[in-house]
Design a protein around this motif. Structure first.
Motif, mmCIF file in Angstrom:
data_model
loop_
_atom_site.group_PDB
_atom_site.id
_atom_site.type_symbol
_atom_site.label_atom_id
_atom_site.label_comp_id
_atom_site.label_asym_id
_atom_site.label_seq_id
_atom_site.Cartn_x
_atom_site.Cartn_y
_atom_site.Cartn_z
ATOM 1 N N ILE A 119 12.944 0.856 3.376
ATOM 2 C CA ILE A 119 12.541 -0.423 2.795
ATOM 3 C C ILE A 119 13.710 -1.405 2.775
ATOM 4 C CG2 ILE A 119 11.638 -1.522 0.697
ATOM 5 C CD1 ILE A 119 10.209 1.156 0.131
ATOM 6 N N THR A 120 14.874 -0.933 2.376
ATOM 7 C CA THR A 120 16.111 -1.706 2.446
ATOM 8 C C THR A 120 17.187 -0.793 3.033
ATOM 9 O OG1 THR A 120 17.086 -1.104 0.305
ATOM 10 C CG2 THR A 120 15.401 -2.843 0.295
ATOM 11 N N LYS A 121 18.392 -1.325 3.227
ATOM 12 C CA LYS A 121 19.446 -0.489 3.793
ATOM 13 C C LYS A 121 19.942 0.561 2.803
ATOM 14 C CE LYS A 121 23.323 -3.617 2.739
ATOM 15 N NZ LYS A 121 24.449 -4.369 3.357
ATOM 16 N N HIS A 122 19.528 0.434 1.526
ATOM 17 C CA HIS A 122 19.936 1.416 0.526
ATOM 18 C C HIS A 122 18.754 2.171 -0.095
ATOM 19 C CE1 HIS A 122 24.134 0.301 0.572
ATOM 20 N NE2 HIS A 122 23.846 -0.962 0.336
ATOM 21 N N TRP A 123 17.536 1.953 0.412
ATOM 22 C CA TRP A 123 16.371 2.608 -0.195
ATOM 23 C C TRP A 123 15.383 3.007 0.895
ATOM 24 C CZ3 TRP A 123 12.035 -0.388 -3.219
ATOM 25 C CH2 TRP A 123 11.044 0.525 -3.602
ATOM 26 N N MET A 124 15.109 4.300 0.965
ATOM 27 C CA MET A 124 14.095 4.831 1.875
ATOM 28 C C MET A 124 13.090 5.641 1.058
ATOM 29 S SD MET A 124 14.624 6.863 5.475
ATOM 30 C CE MET A 124 15.399 8.319 4.768
ATOM 31 N N GLN A 125 11.813 5.406 1.294
ATOM 32 C CA GLN A 125 10.754 6.074 0.545
ATOM 33 C C GLN A 125 10.052 7.090 1.433
ATOM 34 O OE1 GLN A 125 10.339 5.343 -2.742
ATOM 35 N NE2 GLN A 125 8.975 7.111 -2.884
ATOM 36 N N SER A 126 9.697 8.240 0.851
ATOM 37 C CA SER A 126 9.037 9.301 1.604
ATOM 38 C C SER A 126 7.724 9.691 0.934
ATOM 39 C CB SER A 126 9.930 10.546 1.685
ATOM 40 O OG SER A 126 11.182 10.250 2.230
ATOM 41 N N LEU A 127 6.739 10.003 1.766
ATOM 42 C CA LEU A 127 5.479 10.601 1.329
ATOM 43 C C LEU A 127 5.238 11.825 2.196
ATOM 44 C CD1 LEU A 127 3.214 7.417 1.077
ATOM 45 C CD2 LEU A 127 4.128 8.736 -0.843
ATOM 46 N N TYR A 128 4.890 12.958 1.582
ATOM 47 C CA TYR A 128 4.646 14.120 2.412
ATOM 48 C C TYR A 128 3.752 15.138 1.735
ATOM 49 C CZ TYR A 128 9.178 15.408 0.163
ATOM 50 O OH TYR A 128 10.221 15.609 -0.700
ATOM 51 N N VAL A 129 3.234 16.053 2.572
ATOM 52 C CA VAL A 129 2.331 17.104 2.099
ATOM 53 C C VAL A 129 2.858 18.453 2.566
ATOM 54 C CG1 VAL A 129 0.303 15.610 2.037
ATOM 55 C CG2 VAL A 129 0.813 16.898 4.118
ATOM 56 N N ASP A 130 2.627 19.479 1.760
ATOM 57 C CA ASP A 130 2.945 20.856 2.119
ATOM 58 C C ASP A 130 1.649 21.606 2.397
ATOM 59 O OD1 ASP A 130 5.596 20.415 1.789
ATOM 60 O OD2 ASP A 130 5.814 21.589 -0.049
ATOM 61 N N TYR A 131 1.634 22.348 3.492
ATOM 62 C CA TYR A 131 0.498 23.185 3.849
ATOM 63 C C TYR A 131 1.021 24.608 4.010
ATOM 64 C CZ TYR A 131 -3.891 24.618 6.019
ATOM 65 O OH TYR A 131 -5.091 25.242 6.279
ATOM 66 N N ASP A 132 0.511 25.540 3.185
ATOM 67 C CA ASP A 132 1.013 26.913 3.192
ATOM 68 C C ASP A 132 -0.034 27.871 3.753
ATOM 69 O OD1 ASP A 132 3.218 25.874 1.989
ATOM 70 O OD2 ASP A 132 2.893 26.804 0.033
ATOM 71 N N TYR A 133 0.478 28.914 4.424
ATOM 72 C CA TYR A 133 -0.407 29.957 4.935
ATOM 73 C C TYR A 133 0.217 31.317 4.674
ATOM 74 C CZ TYR A 133 -2.702 33.278 7.966
ATOM 75 O OH TYR A 133 -3.349 34.386 8.423
ATOM 76 N N THR A 134 -0.591 32.245 4.162
ATOM 77 C CA THR A 134 -0.216 33.647 4.014
ATOM 78 C C THR A 134 -1.465 34.486 4.193
ATOM 79 O OG1 THR A 134 1.426 33.029 2.337
ATOM 80 C CG2 THR A 134 0.918 35.356 2.552
ATOM 81 N N ARG A 135 -1.351 35.541 4.962
ATOM 82 C CA ARG A 135 -2.513 36.413 5.132
ATOM 83 C C ARG A 135 -2.728 37.262 3.884
ATOM 84 N NH1 ARG A 135 1.527 39.220 7.969
ATOM 85 N NH2 ARG A 135 1.780 41.398 7.315
ATOM 86 N N ALA A 136 -3.948 37.710 3.702
ATOM 87 C CA ALA A 136 -4.300 38.541 2.548
ATOM 88 C C ALA A 136 -3.682 39.930 2.702
ATOM 89 C CB ALA A 136 -5.808 38.647 2.419
ATOM 90 N N THR A 137 -3.138 40.460 1.626
ATOM 91 C CA THR A 137 -2.627 41.828 1.583
ATOM 92 C C THR A 137 -3.077 42.448 0.270
ATOM 93 O OG1 THR A 137 -0.554 41.107 0.560
ATOM 94 C CG2 THR A 137 -0.599 41.251 2.969
ATOM 95 N N VAL A 145 0.839 -1.197 0.000
ATOM 96 C CA VAL A 145 0.000 0.000 0.000
ATOM 97 C C VAL A 145 0.872 1.245 0.000
ATOM 98 C CG1 VAL A 145 -1.603 1.364 1.386
ATOM 99 C CG2 VAL A 145 -1.999 -1.081 1.064
ATOM 100 N N PHE A 146 1.908 1.256 0.835
ATOM 101 C CA PHE A 146 2.818 2.398 0.902
ATOM 102 C C PHE A 146 3.461 2.661 -0.453
ATOM 103 C CE2 PHE A 146 6.687 4.651 1.819
ATOM 104 C CZ PHE A 146 6.349 5.490 2.866
ATOM 105 N N LEU A 147 3.955 1.602 -1.077
ATOM 106 C CA LEU A 147 4.615 1.754 -2.382
ATOM 107 C C LEU A 147 3.620 2.186 -3.450
ATOM 108 C CD1 LEU A 147 7.006 -1.329 -2.336
ATOM 109 C CD2 LEU A 147 7.572 1.073 -1.966
ATOM 110 N N SER A 148 2.388 1.688 -3.384
ATOM 111 C CA SER A 148 1.369 2.064 -4.363
ATOM 112 C C SER A 148 1.048 3.552 -4.270
ATOM 113 C CB SER A 148 0.098 1.241 -4.142
ATOM 114 O OG SER A 148 0.352 -0.126 -4.362
ATOM 115 N N LEU A 149 0.950 4.071 -3.031
ATOM 116 C CA LEU A 149 0.716 5.495 -2.858
ATOM 117 C C LEU A 149 1.857 6.310 -3.433
ATOM 118 C CD1 LEU A 149 -0.718 5.551 0.775
ATOM 119 C CD2 LEU A 149 -1.965 6.078 -1.334
ATOM 120 N N ALA A 150 3.080 5.842 -3.222
ATOM 121 C CA ALA A 150 4.246 6.544 -3.773
ATOM 122 C C ALA A 150 4.186 6.593 -5.293
ATOM 123 C CB ALA A 150 5.530 5.858 -3.319
ATOM 124 N N VAL A 151 3.809 5.474 -5.903
ATOM 125 C CA VAL A 151 3.732 5.430 -7.364
ATOM 126 C C VAL A 151 2.629 6.345 -7.878
ATOM 127 C CG1 VAL A 151 3.204 3.949 -9.326
ATOM 128 C CG2 VAL A 151 4.743 3.140 -7.553
#
Length: 265
Positions: A72-90, A8-14
């Protein structure tokens, strides 16, 4: 169950890989080391910018990132992440308060640590702009991007040197797409003791590869940073970014906290 969860983790990455991506704006430094096999790492990173030099120049962009890594292995690490941005209106810019990108990253090493004169790691990141495709700086029409970080690290008795050129390219998006752009994330890292380390980092964004221009027109930032191992499983870092050119953001406060645990699944 272990095999199912891993698939499942790898499928999300793909899925993220196939979807596309959005440019990373955090002042992030990667070193050679990966987590131990089967270990999960959850990291929250905050960058708050004062005096931005593009887009919404009075909105104090605040960038949040939540990253989940799995070795996943000693030579492969997989990452999944999200960015959340905030800026006030000007004036002239609407507020931003949403998830702006989802990403996956393939982190690969090729040799055992210390086997070669210099340790090498390759990070390949794919990010997809989502929602309104507007970043924390108020820039619209954010593109999907691919990024390659070539991480070279040399360890000495009490310190390490990291040199990491970065190549990034837009490959999909609603607006005009940029070609290959060049940047870097370099550092001198010093071990103060077993729990505390100091880093002097250098981050830069230099423009398109075939038209880098004068260094005064490029973004260059120096970041003194402290890393603290609070416990065996929890690490905290705090740093401040200062501009080296007039077109670089005036100040960036950066902090991150990471929690790791073994036998992730």
């Amino acid at each position: 169950m272990k095999i199912i969860l891993r698939n499942v983790f790898l499928s999300l990455a793909v899925l993220v890989f196939c979807a596309g991506s959005a440019e990373a704006r955090h002042l992030k430094l990667y070193t050679y080391d990966l987590a131990d096999v089967g270990t999960g790492v959850l990291t929250y990173t905050l960058d708050r910018v004062s005096g931005p030099k593009e887009g919404n120049e009075t909105g104090n962009p605040t960038l949040h990132e939540l990253e989940l890594e799995y070795a996943i292995t000693k030579h492969w690490m997989q990452s999944l992440y999200v960015d959340y941005d905030y800026t006030r209106a000007t004036d002239g810019f609407s507020s931003v308060n949403e998830i702006t990108a989802v990403k996956t990253e393939f982190n690969v090493t090729f040799f055992e640590k210390g086997e070669k004169f210099v340790d090498f790691r390759l990070n390949s990141e794919i990010a997809k702009a989502v929602n309104n495709k507007t970043d924390a700086y108020g820039n619209s029409d954010a593109a999907d991007t691919i990024e390659f970080r070539f991480i070279f690290e040399k360890n000495f008795e009490n310190f390490s040197i990291v040199l990491s050129p970065i190549l990034m390219k837009d490959f999909a998006g609603p607006g005009e797409l940029e070609g290959w752009t060049y940047g870097y994330a370099n550092a001198i890292l010093v071990d103060i003791n077993d729990r505390v380390g100091f880093g002097l980092e250098f981050h830069g964004s230099m423009g398109e590869w075939n038209n880098l221009g004068h260094s005064k027109l490029q973004s260059h930032t120096i970041v003194p940073n402290i890393n603290i191992a609070i416990t065996k499983d929890i690490a905290w870092s705090i740093g401040a970014g200062f501009p080296l050119t007039e077109v670089t953001d005036d100040f960036t406060f950066r902090t991150a906290i990471a929690y790791s645990w073994e036998k992730f699944w």
